[in-house]
Each structure stands twice: as C-alpha cells, then as structure tokens.
Design a protein around this motif. Structure first.
Motif, PDB file in Angstrom:
ATOM      1  N   ARG A   1      27.627  42.463  40.825  1.00 24.57           N
ATOM      2  CA  ARG A   1      28.750  43.207  41.395  1.00 24.57           C
ATOM      3  C   ARG A   1      28.594  44.659  40.967  1.00 24.57           C
ATOM      4  O   ARG A   1      28.277  44.948  39.817  1.00 24.57           O
TER       5      ARG A   1
ATOM      6  N   PHE B   1      37.231  44.061  49.956  1.00 19.44           N
ATOM      7  CA  PHE B   1      35.929  43.651  49.435  1.00 19.44           C
ATOM      8  C   PHE B   1      34.805  44.552  49.949  1.00 19.44           C
ATOM      9  O   PHE B   1      33.770  44.687  49.307  1.00 19.44           O
TER      10      PHE B   1
ATOM     11  N   GLY C   1      31.583  38.330  48.471  1.00 15.58           N
ATOM     12  CA  GLY C   1      33.001  38.207  48.208  1.00 15.58           C
ATOM     13  C   GLY C   1      33.526  39.309  47.341  1.00 15.58           C
ATOM     14  O   GLY C   1      32.994  40.419  47.299  1.00 15.58           O
ATOM     15  N   GLY C   2      34.584  38.963  46.617  1.00 12.10           N
ATOM     16  CA  GLY C   2      35.241  39.919  45.753  1.00 12.10           C
ATOM     17  C   GLY C   2      36.320  39.243  44.941  1.00 12.10           C
ATOM     18  O   GLY C   2      36.516  38.029  45.023  1.00 12.10           O
TER      19      GLY C   2
ATOM     20  N   THR D   1      40.427  39.422  43.537  1.00  9.52           N
ATOM     21  CA  THR D   1      41.787  39.920  43.624  1.00  9.52           C
ATOM     22  C   THR D   1      42.583  39.254  42.519  1.00  9.52           C
ATOM     23  O   THR D   1      42.687  38.022  42.488  1.00  9.52           O
TER      24      THR D   1
END
Length: 151
Positions: free
Chosen positions: A88, A106, A136-137, A139
């Motif tokens: 990331r 994202f 993805g990401g 939250t």
C-alpha cells in the motif's frame, strides 16, 4: 498470451488495533489482528474467522508491505486458508487526511495484493490450482478487497 482476470468475490476484513513492534532496519513493524469479516461473491461466500493477522512493515518512503494470513469458513462449511501479500502506498497528503479522520476514495492511493487460497474441501479444490490478485483499501477498521482469479 495475456492473462485475464475473473472477479471471484469481495472481502470485508475486520481489524482490531495494531500491536506496534517498533523500528528495525526495514521500517516500522506492526501486527494487526484480523477479528472477522465477510466474503461475498459468485464463487465464494462465507465469514472470515478471527484467527489471523497482517504482519506489516512500513518503510521510510511510506510504502507498507502487507503480509496477512487468515481463513474463510464458507457458508457450506469449507475452510479456506488465505495468504495475502502486497503493498500500500499513499501520498503524504492522503496519509494526513486519513490521520485527521477523513475517508478517502480507494482510487486516491494504491493498495494491491497477491493472494493464494488453499483448502482440503473437494468443492473448492479449484482454488488450490489458481492465483488471485486483489485491489482495495481501508475505511476505519475494515479493509475491502475485490478479489480476482488470474486466468
């Protein structure tokens, strides 16, 4: 020959707060427990078991190496091991916005993983013969991954 991607499922990975390990030669180390979640899609549906963690290293250039192991229990009773390794990266201004409590799209940062799945369940033996990638990401305390089989 060009590989193709087939969407398989979505992961919603629930995390608890990280255990900070401190600095070493590679960067800042932390262990982030995986405490549950869901898998939904056309090929795999089930829950994520609370038996895994992401062993992360964040380098000085703000690239985070992700090294997660956890497991899926499918709705029909199979247990599938997940080994997810990737990275990331987000620009410093995006990291500041997240630290201030803002939720980012994202697309505003890069998070990709290579995933291997393994099981002894005959109905899911196909995962043992496939490679997967995800984008993805995160939250809040949830990581979202869109998982694709490489064809």
């Amino acid at each position: 020959m060009t590989p193709t991607l087939e969407h398989i499922c979505e992961f919603e990975v629930e995390l608890s707060p990280p255990h900070e390990m401190g600095e070493n030669a590679q960067g800042t180390r932390r262990i982030i427990p995986i405490v549950g979640g869901r898998v939904t899609g056309k090929a795999i549906n089930g829950k994520l078991l609370a038996i895994g963690a992401d062993w992360q290293t964040v380098r000085t250039d703000d690239v985070a190496y992700l090294d997660a192991r956890y497991a899926i229990e499918t709705d029909d009773g199979a247990v599938i091991e997940v080994i997810s390794q990737g990275l990331r990266h987000m620009p410093p201004e995006a990291a500041e916005r997240i630290a201030a409590g803002e939720t980012l799209e994202f697309s505003e940062y890069y998070m990709r993983t290579a995933i291997r799945l393994d099981t002894g369940h005959p109905d899911y033996a196909w995962v043992n013969r496939s490679l997967f990638v995800a984008a993805g990401g995160k939250t809040g305390s949830t990581v979202y991954l869109s998982v694709h089989r490489v064809g």
